[in-house]
Design a protein around this motif. Sequence first.
Motif, PDB file in Angstrom:
ATOM      1  N   TRP A   4       0.751  -6.208  -8.023  1.00 36.66           N
ATOM      2  CA  TRP A   4       0.036  -5.130  -8.724  1.00 36.66           C
ATOM      3  C   TRP A   4       0.633  -3.767  -8.380  1.00 36.66           C
ATOM      4  O   TRP A   4       0.951  -2.980  -9.273  1.00 36.66           O
ATOM      5  CB  TRP A   4      -1.451  -5.172  -8.352  1.00 36.66           C
ATOM      6  CG  TRP A   4      -2.236  -4.008  -8.883  1.00 36.66           C
ATOM      7  CD1 TRP A   4      -2.292  -3.575 -10.181  1.00 36.66           C
ATOM      8  CD2 TRP A   4      -3.032  -3.091  -8.123  1.00 36.66           C
ATOM      9  NE1 TRP A   4      -3.102  -2.468 -10.285  1.00 36.66           N
ATOM     10  CE2 TRP A   4      -3.570  -2.150  -9.044  1.00 36.66           C
ATOM     11  CE3 TRP A   4      -3.372  -3.001  -6.778  1.00 36.66           C
ATOM     12  CZ2 TRP A   4      -4.409  -1.121  -8.633  1.00 36.66           C
ATOM     13  CZ3 TRP A   4      -4.225  -1.976  -6.378  1.00 36.66           C
ATOM     14  CH2 TRP A   4      -4.726  -1.046  -7.296  1.00 36.66           C
ATOM     15  N   THR A   5       0.797  -3.473  -7.083  1.00 37.97           N
ATOM     16  CA  THR A   5       1.303  -2.149  -6.705  1.00 37.97           C
ATOM     17  C   THR A   5       2.770  -1.973  -7.106  1.00 37.97           C
ATOM     18  O   THR A   5       3.183  -0.872  -7.477  1.00 37.97           O
ATOM     19  CB  THR A   5       1.140  -1.894  -5.196  1.00 37.97           C
ATOM     20  OG1 THR A   5       1.879  -2.860  -4.455  1.00 37.97           O
ATOM     21  CG2 THR A   5      -0.332  -1.964  -4.800  1.00 37.97           C
ATOM     22  N   ALA A   6       3.550  -3.052  -7.056  1.00 35.29           N
ATOM     23  CA  ALA A   6       4.938  -2.966  -7.530  1.00 35.29           C
ATOM     24  C   ALA A   6       4.961  -2.592  -9.006  1.00 35.29           C
ATOM     25  O   ALA A   6       5.765  -1.767  -9.451  1.00 35.29           O
ATOM     26  CB  ALA A   6       5.658  -4.289  -7.297  1.00 35.29           C
ATOM     27  N   GLY A   7       4.058  -3.201  -9.781  1.00 34.93           N
ATOM     28  CA  GLY A   7       3.976  -2.867 -11.198  1.00 34.93           C
ATOM     29  C   GLY A   7       3.600  -1.420 -11.430  1.00 34.93           C
ATOM     30  O   GLY A   7       4.109  -0.771 -12.362  1.00 34.93           O
TER      31      GLY A   7
ATOM     32  N   ALA B 284       9.786  -1.582  -4.089  1.00 40.76           N
ATOM     33  CA  ALA B 284       8.905  -2.503  -4.810  1.00 40.76           C
ATOM     34  C   ALA B 284       9.258  -3.962  -4.542  1.00 40.76           C
ATOM     35  O   ALA B 284       8.390  -4.776  -4.184  1.00 40.76           O
ATOM     36  CB  ALA B 284       8.939  -2.202  -6.306  1.00 40.76           C
ATOM     37  N   ASP B 285      10.508  -4.315  -4.740  1.00 40.12           N
ATOM     38  CA  ASP B 285      10.909  -5.718  -4.539  1.00 40.12           C
ATOM     39  C   ASP B 285      10.720  -6.143  -3.089  1.00 40.12           C
ATOM     40  O   ASP B 285      10.281  -7.264  -2.802  1.00 40.12           O
ATOM     41  CB  ASP B 285      12.371  -5.918  -4.948  1.00 40.12           C
ATOM     42  CG  ASP B 285      12.569  -5.851  -6.453  1.00 40.12           C
ATOM     43  OD1 ASP B 285      11.563  -6.004  -7.187  1.00 40.12           O
ATOM     44  OD2 ASP B 285      13.712  -5.636  -6.901  1.00 40.12           O
ATOM     45  N   GLU B 286      11.041  -5.252  -2.160  1.00 45.03           N
ATOM     46  CA  GLU B 286      10.889  -5.567  -0.742  1.00 45.03           C
ATOM     47  C   GLU B 286       9.427  -5.804  -0.379  1.00 45.03           C
ATOM     48  O   GLU B 286       9.101  -6.689   0.424  1.00 45.03           O
ATOM     49  CB  GLU B 286      11.455  -4.422   0.099  1.00 45.03           C
ATOM     50  CG  GLU B 286      11.451  -4.706   1.604  1.00 45.03           C
ATOM     51  CD  GLU B 286      12.002  -3.542   2.422  1.00 45.03           C
ATOM     52  OE1 GLU B 286      11.868  -3.589   3.663  1.00 45.03           O
ATOM     53  OE2 GLU B 286      12.548  -2.596   1.816  1.00 45.03           O
ATOM     54  N   SER B 287       8.538  -5.035  -1.000  1.00 43.15           N
ATOM     55  CA  SER B 287       7.117  -5.194  -0.705  1.00 43.15           C
ATOM     56  C   SER B 287       6.606  -6.545  -1.196  1.00 43.15           C
ATOM     57  O   SER B 287       5.816  -7.211  -0.512  1.00 43.15           O
ATOM     58  CB  SER B 287       6.305  -4.062  -1.336  1.00 43.15           C
ATOM     59  OG  SER B 287       6.262  -4.172  -2.745  1.00 43.15           O
ATOM     60  N   VAL B 288       7.055  -6.970  -2.365  1.00 48.51           N
ATOM     61  CA  VAL B 288       6.634  -8.279  -2.887  1.00 48.51           C
ATOM     62  C   VAL B 288       7.185  -9.399  -2.007  1.00 48.51           C
ATOM     63  O   VAL B 288       6.488 -10.369  -1.699  1.00 48.51           O
ATOM     64  CB  VAL B 288       7.088  -8.456  -4.346  1.00 48.51           C
ATOM     65  CG1 VAL B 288       6.783  -9.877  -4.839  1.00 48.51           C
ATOM     66  CG2 VAL B 288       6.411  -7.428  -5.249  1.00 48.51           C
TER      67      VAL B 288
ATOM     68  N   ALA C 189       0.835  -1.203   0.000  1.00 48.44           N
ATOM     69  CA  ALA C 189       0.000   0.000   0.000  1.00 48.44           C
ATOM     70  C   ALA C 189       0.873   1.257   0.000  1.00 48.44           C
ATOM     71  O   ALA C 189       0.564   2.251  -0.685  1.00 48.44           O
ATOM     72  CB  ALA C 189      -0.921  -0.004   1.214  1.00 48.44           C
ATOM     73  N   TYR C 190       1.949   1.226   0.765  1.00 51.04           N
ATOM     74  CA  TYR C 190       2.863   2.371   0.827  1.00 51.04           C
ATOM     75  C   TYR C 190       3.510   2.618  -0.535  1.00 51.04           C
ATOM     76  O   TYR C 190       3.618   3.764  -0.990  1.00 51.04           O
ATOM     77  CB  TYR C 190       3.917   2.112   1.888  1.00 51.04           C
ATOM     78  CG  TYR C 190       4.801   3.294   2.220  1.00 51.04           C
ATOM     79  CD1 TYR C 190       4.265   4.568   2.433  1.00 51.04           C
ATOM     80  CD2 TYR C 190       6.186   3.132   2.347  1.00 51.04           C
ATOM     81  CE1 TYR C 190       5.075   5.633   2.759  1.00 51.04           C
ATOM     82  CE2 TYR C 190       7.003   4.194   2.670  1.00 51.04           C
ATOM     83  CZ  TYR C 190       6.442   5.449   2.867  1.00 51.04           C
ATOM     84  OH  TYR C 190       7.263   6.514   3.196  1.00 51.04           O
ATOM     85  N   VAL C 191       3.919   1.551  -1.210  1.00 57.38           N
ATOM     86  CA  VAL C 191       4.488   1.680  -2.555  1.00 57.38           C
ATOM     87  C   VAL C 191       3.475   2.332  -3.492  1.00 57.38           C
ATOM     88  O   VAL C 191       3.802   3.224  -4.279  1.00 57.38           O
ATOM     89  CB  VAL C 191       4.914   0.291  -3.094  1.00 57.38           C
ATOM     90  CG1 VAL C 191       5.211   0.351  -4.590  1.00 57.38           C
ATOM     91  CG2 VAL C 191       6.143  -0.211  -2.338  1.00 57.38           C
TER      92      VAL C 191
ATOM     93  N   ARG D 290       5.298 -12.370   0.032  1.00 56.62           N
ATOM     94  CA  ARG D 290       5.637 -13.790  -0.179  1.00 56.62           C
ATOM     95  C   ARG D 290       5.932 -14.476   1.158  1.00 56.62           C
ATOM     96  O   ARG D 290       5.542 -15.629   1.377  1.00 56.62           O
ATOM     97  CB  ARG D 290       6.860 -13.907  -1.099  1.00 56.62           C
ATOM     98  CG  ARG D 290       6.622 -13.504  -2.534  1.00 56.62           C
ATOM     99  CD  ARG D 290       7.814 -13.961  -3.373  1.00 56.62           C
ATOM    100  NE  ARG D 290       7.924 -13.220  -4.602  1.00 56.62           N
ATOM    101  CZ  ARG D 290       7.199 -13.430  -5.692  1.00 56.62           C
ATOM    102  NH1 ARG D 290       6.258 -14.349  -5.673  1.00 56.62           N
ATOM    103  NH2 ARG D 290       7.374 -12.711  -6.787  1.00 56.62           N
ATOM    104  N   GLN D 291       6.627 -13.784   2.035  1.00 60.21           N
ATOM    105  CA  GLN D 291       6.956 -14.383   3.325  1.00 60.21           C
ATOM    106  C   GLN D 291       5.696 -14.680   4.125  1.00 60.21           C
ATOM    107  O   GLN D 291       5.646 -15.668   4.871  1.00 60.21           O
ATOM    108  CB  GLN D 291       7.879 -13.448   4.109  1.00 60.21           C
ATOM    109  CG  GLN D 291       9.291 -13.362   3.550  1.00 60.21           C
ATOM    110  CD  GLN D 291      10.168 -12.402   4.325  1.00 60.21           C
ATOM    111  OE1 GLN D 291       9.743 -11.826   5.332  1.00 60.21           O
ATOM    112  NE2 GLN D 291      11.400 -12.209   3.866  1.00 60.21           N
ATOM    113  N   ARG D 292       4.664 -13.875   3.956  1.00 63.12           N
ATOM    114  CA  ARG D 292       3.414 -14.132   4.665  1.00 63.12           C
ATOM    115  C   ARG D 292       2.687 -15.321   4.077  1.00 63.12           C
ATOM    116  O   ARG D 292       1.935 -16.016   4.774  1.00 63.12           O
ATOM    117  CB  ARG D 292       2.530 -12.877   4.609  1.00 63.12           C
ATOM    118  CG  ARG D 292       1.330 -12.941   5.545  1.00 63.12           C
ATOM    119  CD  ARG D 292       1.771 -13.019   6.981  1.00 63.12           C
ATOM    120  NE  ARG D 292       0.686 -13.382   7.879  1.00 63.12           N
ATOM    121  CZ  ARG D 292       0.863 -13.909   9.077  1.00 63.12           C
ATOM    122  NH1 ARG D 292       2.082 -14.138   9.511  1.00 63.12           N
ATOM    123  NH2 ARG D 292      -0.159 -14.214   9.845  1.00 63.12           N
ATOM    124  N   GLY D 293       2.864 -15.559   2.787  1.00 64.06           N
ATOM    125  CA  GLY D 293       2.283 -16.746   2.163  1.00 64.06           C
ATOM    126  C   GLY D 293       0.827 -16.623   1.786  1.00 64.06           C
ATOM    127  O   GLY D 293       0.199 -17.622   1.421  1.00 64.06           O
TER     128      GLY D 293
END
Length: 790
Positions: A557-560, A536-540, A518-520, A544-547
Motif C-alpha cells: 500500500w505505502t509503496a503504491g 519502495a521496492d526495498e520496503s516491500v 512507514a518511512y516511505v 516479504r523477508q519477514r513473512g
Amino acid sequence: MPTDDLTAKRLPTPAGTLFGREVTAELVAGLLDTHRLITVTGPGGVGKTRLALEVAADRQDHFTEGVVLVQLAQVGDPGAVPDVMAAALGVAPRGDVGAMDAVAEAVAGRDLLLVVDNCEHVTTAASAAITAILERSDAPTILATSREILWVAGEQRVALTPLEIAGGAASAAAEMFAERAARARPDFTLADPGTAEAVVAICRELDGLPLAIELAAARMASMTAPELHERIAHRFRLLGGAEHRPGRHHGLEELVAWSVDLLTVAERATLRAAAVFAGGFVVGDLEAVVDGVDEVDLLLRLDALVNKSLLLADQAGGRTRYSMLETIGLFAREGMGDDTTLAALRDRHARHFGDAVAARWEEWNGPGWQAATRWVENELGNLRAAFRWSTERGAIDVATDVAAHTALIGISGQLFETTGWAEELVDAATAASVARLPRLLTAAGYACFAGRAATATEHAHRATVLEANPLYDPCEPGMATFVEALCRVYSGDLERYVELSGAVALSTGPARAYGLPAYVDGLQAIGRVDEAVALADESVEAARQRGNPFWIAYALWTAGLALAHEDPHRALAAWDEGVNMAREHGVAFFDGFLIRDAARLHATTGALDVSLELFDTAIEGFLRSGNVVQSAITLALVPRVLEDAGRIEAAATLFAAMAHHPGGLDHVPALADCGSRLETHLGADRFAVAVRTGTRMGLAGAGRFALDQIAVAREELRRTAAARPPGGLTRREVEVLKLIADGRTTAEIARELFISPKTADHHIQHIYTKAGVSGRAAVTRWAFEQNVVG
C-alpha cells in the motif's frame, strides 16, 4: 469487492428437528416483514434461541445483507453489551464516541436481520442498545430473545410456550424426546406401550421444556424410560417449593441439578471448571485450568459430559471445541460448590490465557501471523473474561498480559475493543510498575485508529521512554516507536512521523518490515517523492523477508502511494497485489485502503467508470466496519469524482457534508478547492441549496447519498458508452473483454478485477449488448474483428 456473507460466518446451524413450532415460526417470520423489533419471550430452556435461529435461517434471503447473530449469554458485565455487538458486526470504535453510537451509525440504513440472543441478564443494557439502533434509522430489523419483554417502543412480543403434550406419544414433546434419545441409544423407539407411556409422563413432569427433555433423553444411554420416569417423579416430589417460584424455571433448575448429581466427583469438578470459559474451549485450555489431571483422563471426562448432554462438542475445522448451554454453566458456577474454589478456577483461567496470548504475540510477526490473529479472534470471549476477572481481582500483571498482547495482535484483525482494554488498564499498571507496562502502553497507542490521537501519542511515547529502563520488559524492538509514529500522523505532525519512522527503518531486525514502509509513506506525504520511490521496492522486500502478510499488504500500500506520484501503472500493480495478499490471508485491515487509493488514482487518469466502481466498494467496506476516520477520508475524495462525472449538484451536496464533518478538510485539503469550483459551476443560489442539504447529513447519511449518486453516475456512463459505435467500450469493459477472450470464467474475472461476480456479470451483459452478440464465443470473435484485443 464481493460483499461478505455475514450469514455464513455468523449464523450457526441448529442441530436436530424443530418440533411443534411451525405455527409460531410462521408468526415470527411474518412479523419480520412488518415490524422492526420482535422479542421472543419465555422461560429458560423453552427453546427461544432455537426458534430464532430457525426463523433467521429461513428468512436470511429476505435481507440483502443477511443475518448477524449477537450472543449475550456469556456477557457478565452489562457495560460490555455495546462492545459485544460491535465485535459481532465488525464495527470499529468512533473516537471519543461510545461503542453503541458507533454500532448504531454503522448499521443505520443496512437491510439486515440482527438476532440478539439471551438478553434477560442484561436487559437494561440490551434495551438501550436496541433503542439506539432503532432510533438511528428505519433499518435494520431486530429479532431478540429474552425471558422478559424488553420494553422498547414498537416492540412486538411473541411468547413461546412449552411443547404440547396432549397428543400423547404423537405429541411434539414425545417426538422430540424420541429423536434425542435415539442419539444416545440408536435402537430407542416408542413402539413399546410402556416406554411410550413413560416418555409422555416424563415430558409432562418436565413441563414440556425442550432443554429439559433433551437432557432427560440423553439418560436413555444408561437406563430405560420407566426407570427415568420413576426417578424424575420422586425427585420433584421431594424438592417441592414450586409454589414459591415459577414452575417451569424450577423444573428446569431441578433437572440440571439432578443431572449433575448423577456425575462422578471427577466429572463434577470438570464440569465446574468448564463453566469458567466464555465461548468454549479446547482440551488443552481446560487441562490448564483443571489442576493435576492428565489429558487422557480429561478427554474421558469430557466424553462422559458430552454423552450426558452437559457439554456440546463442535468438531468443525478438524479440532473439537467444547461448550455448554448457559443454563448449565450458570448452575455449575453458582450451585456446585464454594466461591473460593470458583475463584481459584477463574484465577487459573485468567493466568492461562494471559500466558497463551503472550506466546501468540511471539509468533505474530512472521509467517504465524494468521494463526495468531485467528486464535485471538476465536478466543476473544475467554480473553475478555480473563481481562475482566484479573482486573477486578487486582491481578494487574495478568490483566496486563491479556490486554497488551490481545490488543497488539487484535488490531490487525480489527478487534478495536481490545485497544480499549489497554487504555483502561494504563493507570493501574503504571501504579503497580508492571514489568510489561511498555507493551501495554504500545497497545494503548493504537487508539489513534479510534480517533484518540492525542492520548494515544502520550501512551506510545511513554512506551519508548520506559523501554530504556532495565526494570521493564520492552515490546518488540522498534514497535513502540513505530506506533508513536502512526499516532503523529493522526495528530497531523508529518515531520515527526518521518523522523520516527526513519529511525525504525534503520533497524536491522524485524522492525524493518514495518519501519521502511512507514518511512516511505512519510517521505511521499511531505513531498520527498524521489526518496520514497527509491525505497519502495526495498520496503516491500523487507516485509516479504519477514513473512508477515499484514506487513506485506502494508508495504504494498505505502509503496503504491509513493509510486502513484510518478508511475500510476506500477502503483496500481502494487495495490492489485496488495488486495490479493489481503484477501488470500484475511488481512481485512488494509483492503479498504488499497481499493480507496486505487479508486483515487483511476480518477486522476480519467478512468471514471473504474474509479466510481472502486469508490463504491471502499465506501461500503469502511461504513460496514464503522471506521469513521477512513470513511470520512474516502467520502471527502468523492465530490471531485462526481464533479468529473458531471454530477455537479450531487458533488456540491457531498462537499458540504464532508467539509462540515470533523476530519474532512483535515485529511483531504483539496476538498476546499473543490467547493469554490462547484459554486462557480452552479451559481450562488443553487450552491447554497446544495450546501444546506449537505450540512444536515451525518456520516452515515453522507455515505448512503454518495453510494446512490455513484450508482447514478455509473449508469449515466453506461448509457453514454452504449450510444457509441460497437467498439466504444469503457476501460473496465475492455479489461473484462480481454479476460473473456482469455477463457476466464465469471468468477475468475471477478477475482482478477476485485469486483463481485454480480458486477462482473453486469459488465459481461453490457459487452454482449454493445457487440450485438449473445455468447462468449461470439463476443471473442467480435473482439478480434474490432481489434479490441489482439
